[in-house]
Design an enzyme around this catalytic site. Structure first.
Site, PDB file in Angstrom:
ATOM      1  N   THR A   1       0.805  -1.140  -0.050  1.00 20.58           N
ATOM      2  CA  THR A   1       0.072   0.091  -0.017  1.00 20.58           C
ATOM      3  C   THR A   1       0.854   1.233  -0.049  1.00 20.58           C
ATOM      4  O   THR A   1       1.808   1.181   0.481  1.00 20.58           O
ATOM      5  CB  THR A   1      -1.128  -0.101   1.148  1.00 20.58           C
ATOM      6  OG1 THR A   1      -1.988   1.008   0.993  1.00 20.58           O
ATOM      7  CG2 THR A   1      -0.314   0.009   2.486  1.00 20.58           C
TER       8      THR A   1
ATOM      9  N   GLY B   1     -11.630   7.071  -9.298  1.00 22.63           N
ATOM     10  CA  GLY B   1     -12.208   8.339  -9.709  1.00 22.63           C
ATOM     11  C   GLY B   1     -12.899   8.980  -8.820  1.00 22.63           C
ATOM     12  O   GLY B   1     -13.057  10.052  -8.649  1.00 22.63           O
ATOM     13  N   SER B   2     -13.822   8.283  -8.275  1.00 21.42           N
ATOM     14  CA  SER B   2     -15.059   8.383  -7.445  1.00 21.42           C
ATOM     15  C   SER B   2     -14.522   9.014  -6.019  1.00 21.42           C
ATOM     16  O   SER B   2     -14.990  10.093  -5.620  1.00 21.42           O
ATOM     17  CB  SER B   2     -15.901   7.394  -7.144  1.00 21.42           C
ATOM     18  OG  SER B   2     -16.475   6.745  -8.339  1.00 21.42           O
TER      19      SER B   2
ATOM     20  N   GLU C   1     -13.048  10.792 -17.770  1.00 23.24           N
ATOM     21  CA  GLU C   1     -13.613  10.302 -18.997  1.00 23.24           C
ATOM     22  C   GLU C   1     -12.630  10.781 -20.062  1.00 23.24           C
ATOM     23  O   GLU C   1     -12.719  10.323 -21.152  1.00 23.24           O
ATOM     24  CB  GLU C   1     -14.948  10.426 -19.402  1.00 23.24           C
ATOM     25  CG  GLU C   1     -15.948   9.700 -18.249  1.00 23.24           C
ATOM     26  CD  GLU C   1     -17.605   9.880 -18.990  1.00 23.24           C
ATOM     27  OE1 GLU C   1     -17.618  10.518 -19.859  1.00 23.24           O
ATOM     28  OE2 GLU C   1     -18.305   9.416 -18.263  1.00 23.24           O
TER      29      GLU C   1
ATOM     30  N   SER D   1      -9.935   9.213 -13.742  1.00 27.40           N
ATOM     31  CA  SER D   1     -10.238   7.735 -13.496  1.00 27.40           C
ATOM     32  C   SER D   1      -9.128   6.869 -14.129  1.00 27.40           C
ATOM     33  O   SER D   1      -9.008   6.949 -15.354  1.00 27.40           O
ATOM     34  CB  SER D   1     -11.666   7.327 -13.765  1.00 27.40           C
ATOM     35  OG  SER D   1     -11.532   6.021 -13.387  1.00 27.40           O
TER      36      SER D   1
ATOM     37  N   HIS E   1     -10.593   2.723 -19.226  1.00 22.66           N
ATOM     38  CA  HIS E   1     -10.522   4.127 -19.185  1.00 22.66           C
ATOM     39  C   HIS E   1      -9.102   4.211 -19.866  1.00 22.66           C
ATOM     40  O   HIS E   1      -8.522   3.338 -20.645  1.00 22.66           O
ATOM     41  CB  HIS E   1     -10.212   4.810 -17.839  1.00 22.66           C
ATOM     42  CG  HIS E   1     -11.724   5.122 -17.411  1.00 22.66           C
ATOM     43  ND1 HIS E   1     -12.123   6.201 -17.031  1.00 22.66           N
ATOM     44  CD2 HIS E   1     -12.432   4.202 -17.231  1.00 22.66           C
ATOM     45  CE1 HIS E   1     -13.504   6.077 -16.547  1.00 22.66           C
ATOM     46  NE2 HIS E   1     -13.680   4.941 -16.575  1.00 22.66           N
TER      47      HIS E   1
ATOM     48  N   ASN F   1     -10.311   6.657   4.129  1.00 21.40           N
ATOM     49  CA  ASN F   1      -9.179   5.801   3.634  1.00 21.40           C
ATOM     50  C   ASN F   1      -9.568   5.395   2.179  1.00 21.40           C
ATOM     51  O   ASN F   1     -10.230   4.691   1.701  1.00 21.40           O
ATOM     52  CB  ASN F   1      -9.072   4.402   4.468  1.00 21.40           C
ATOM     53  CG  ASN F   1      -8.102   3.795   3.869  1.00 21.40           C
ATOM     54  OD1 ASN F   1      -7.348   4.202   2.842  1.00 21.40           O
ATOM     55  ND2 ASN F   1      -7.608   2.535   4.372  1.00 21.40           N
TER      56      ASN F   1
HETATM   57  C1  LIG Z   1     -17.300  11.560 -15.125  1.00 14.57           C
HETATM   58  C2  LIG Z   1     -16.968  10.301 -14.310  1.00 14.57           C
HETATM   59  N1  LIG Z   1     -16.486  10.772 -13.116  1.00 14.57           N
HETATM   60  C3  LIG Z   1     -16.243   9.672 -12.149  1.00 14.57           C
HETATM   61  C4  LIG Z   1     -16.175   8.384 -12.440  1.00 14.57           C
HETATM   62  C5  LIG Z   1     -15.861   7.432 -11.704  1.00 14.57           C
HETATM   63  O1  LIG Z   1     -14.466   6.886 -11.691  1.00 14.57           O
HETATM   64  P1  LIG Z   1     -14.363   5.569 -10.857  1.00 14.57           P
HETATM   65  O2  LIG Z   1     -14.859   4.438 -11.621  1.00 14.57           O
HETATM   66  O3  LIG Z   1     -12.671   5.345 -11.060  1.00 14.57           O
HETATM   67  O4  LIG Z   1     -14.615   5.591  -9.329  1.00 14.57           O
HETATM   68  C6  LIG Z   1     -16.370   7.977 -13.686  1.00 14.57           C
HETATM   69  C7  LIG Z   1     -16.289   6.771 -14.187  1.00 14.57           C
HETATM   70  O5  LIG Z   1     -16.331   6.319 -15.346  1.00 14.57           O
HETATM   71  C8  LIG Z   1     -16.766   8.904 -14.803  1.00 14.57           C
HETATM   72  O6  LIG Z   1     -17.123   8.744 -16.140  1.00 14.57           O
END
Ligand SMILES: Cc1ncc(COP(=O)(O)O)c(C=O)c1O
Length: 389
Positions: A28, A55-56, A161, A182, A187, A246
């Protein structure tokens, strides 16, 4: 499947990178993550890059950071202007932090926020615009940046994206006060799960860095403006300053990211060559509305909206694609306002939401890949034209 939505972009280098992490025994957030962050910040010409678990979570940690700025922090009840098409986790942190969302429609051809409506959305409570470049295609980032500067608003750029896309010679993801990426499978680069937050604002960077790992001070330099170091090392080693998370990335992801980043330019160039093949086939057929490129897209995928003027039934088209073994799906998440979860949001629509609904009801996308898929694109075109005729 004859034409997949997505495929792996890995080669032997990524497998070797994983093996070396496994052998090292440290899994990690260590040197590989640091190296990826260093390479990413150089490649994108930004002061700070922070690797995060997805990404989220990059969006979550990024939005959270604005709430703890010393000057002009975001506050619950503040308004944020958003496009009506994006991924669900563009919006979730805004809801979770008590912001009120003002939705704008999208343009039917670019699929990005209709920025001609920005002034209409502005109120004394507006504090931020969230800019999203849909499926590789830069949104009007220059217009949004000027609007934010003019009105003293923060600009949050969800570029999850559109890695590798450019507008006016500037890379997407670098227009906002914070930009996110992301690196999920499918991707532009893939680290299994993964995300990156970039910023030139050192205070935001330190806040996000602390938020990424438990809200503690361990990863923050002692001279940071976000806290004052005390003398007692015993307590300083476990000192919590922010209600964080985390969201740490794995070393495996960092090591793969270093290899993938080296290939990014080549993979985007390949995607653009495929896009040329796609647009050449589709651009003059009025029955299909395809994405109009703004700046230089990195072409995540190829969208098709069945032009409402021609009354073609989408189900017929979808059946033909299923039979031809072609993968397809809704454009990003469709119109976010059409999802059940919207009942949990404090929101308002600015003007009528027309185009996002058309994209939701009459659109879909097929995949793009970092390799030559000319034959698949031609096959797709034949299937579609036959189904429509
Ligand atoms: C515009 C957008 N934001 C956030 C995310 C979230 O990314 P992740 O899947 O890595 O959590 C995505 C996922 O494709 C996305 O298209």
């Amino acid at each position: 499947m004859t034409y997949e939505l997505a495929s792996s972009s890995w080669g032997e280098e990524e497998i070797r990178a994983i093996n070396s992490v496994v052998q090292s025994g440290r899994f990690t957030m260590g040197d590989h993550v640091k190296r990826f962050e260093h390479d990413f910040s150089k490649k994108f010409g930004v002061k700070h890059a922070l690797m995060i678990s997805s990404g989220s979570t990059a969006n979550l940690v990024g939005i959270a950071a604005f709430f703890y700025k010393k000057k002009r922090p975001l506050q619950r009840g503040d308004e944020v202007i958003v496009p009506s098409i994006s991924w669900a986790t563009t919006y979730y942190p805004l809801q979770q932090y008590g912001l009120k969302l003002k939705f704008l429609d999208v343009e039917l051809d670019t699929l990005n926020m209709d920025v001609s409506q920005l002034e209409k959305a502005l109120t004394p409570r507006t504090r931020m615009v969230v800019a999203v470049s849909i499926l590789g295609n830069p949104c009007a980032l220059d217009v949004i940046r000027s609007f934010c500067d003019k009105h003293g608003l923060y600009m949050f750029e969800d570029n999850c994206e559109s890695m590798g896309a450019e507008l006016g010679g500037k890379l997407c993801g670098t227009f906002g006060d914070i930009g996110t990426f992301s690196t999920f499978f499918s991707h532009h680069i893939s680290t299994m799960e993964g995300g990156v937050l970039v910023t030139n604002d050192t205070e935001l960077y330190h806040l996000a860095r602390s938020m990424r790992a438990h809200g503690w001070t361990r990863d923050i330099p002692p001279d940071s403006s976000i806290y004052e170091k005390r003398g007692d090392d015993f307590y300083e080693a476990y000192r919590f300053i922010l209600p964080g998370y985390n969201a740490r990335p794995l070393e495996l992801s960092g090591a793969v990211g270093v290899e993938q980043l080296k290939k990014l330019d080549g993979m985007v160039a390949m995607r653009r060559r495929n896009a040329h093949a796609f647009t050449t086939l589709f651009k003059d057929d009025k029955r299909f509305i395809i994405q109009r490129e703004n700046g230089k897209s990195s072409w995540f995928s190829f969208t098709v909206i069945l032009n409402p003027e021609y009354r073609v039934d989408r189900n017929r088209i979808m059946n033909a694609m299923k039979q031809a073994d072609i993968g397809f799906r809704i454009i990003t998440g469709g119109n976010f306002l059409r999802h059940d979860v919207i009942k949990h949001f404090d929101y308002q629509c600015v003007g009528e939401i027309i185009n996002a609904n058309i994209a939701h009801d009459r659109g879909f996308f097929v995949g793009n890949h970092p390799r030559d898929i000319g034959p698949q694109i031609r096959h797709f075109h034949e299937v579609l034209v036959k189904a429509v005729d």
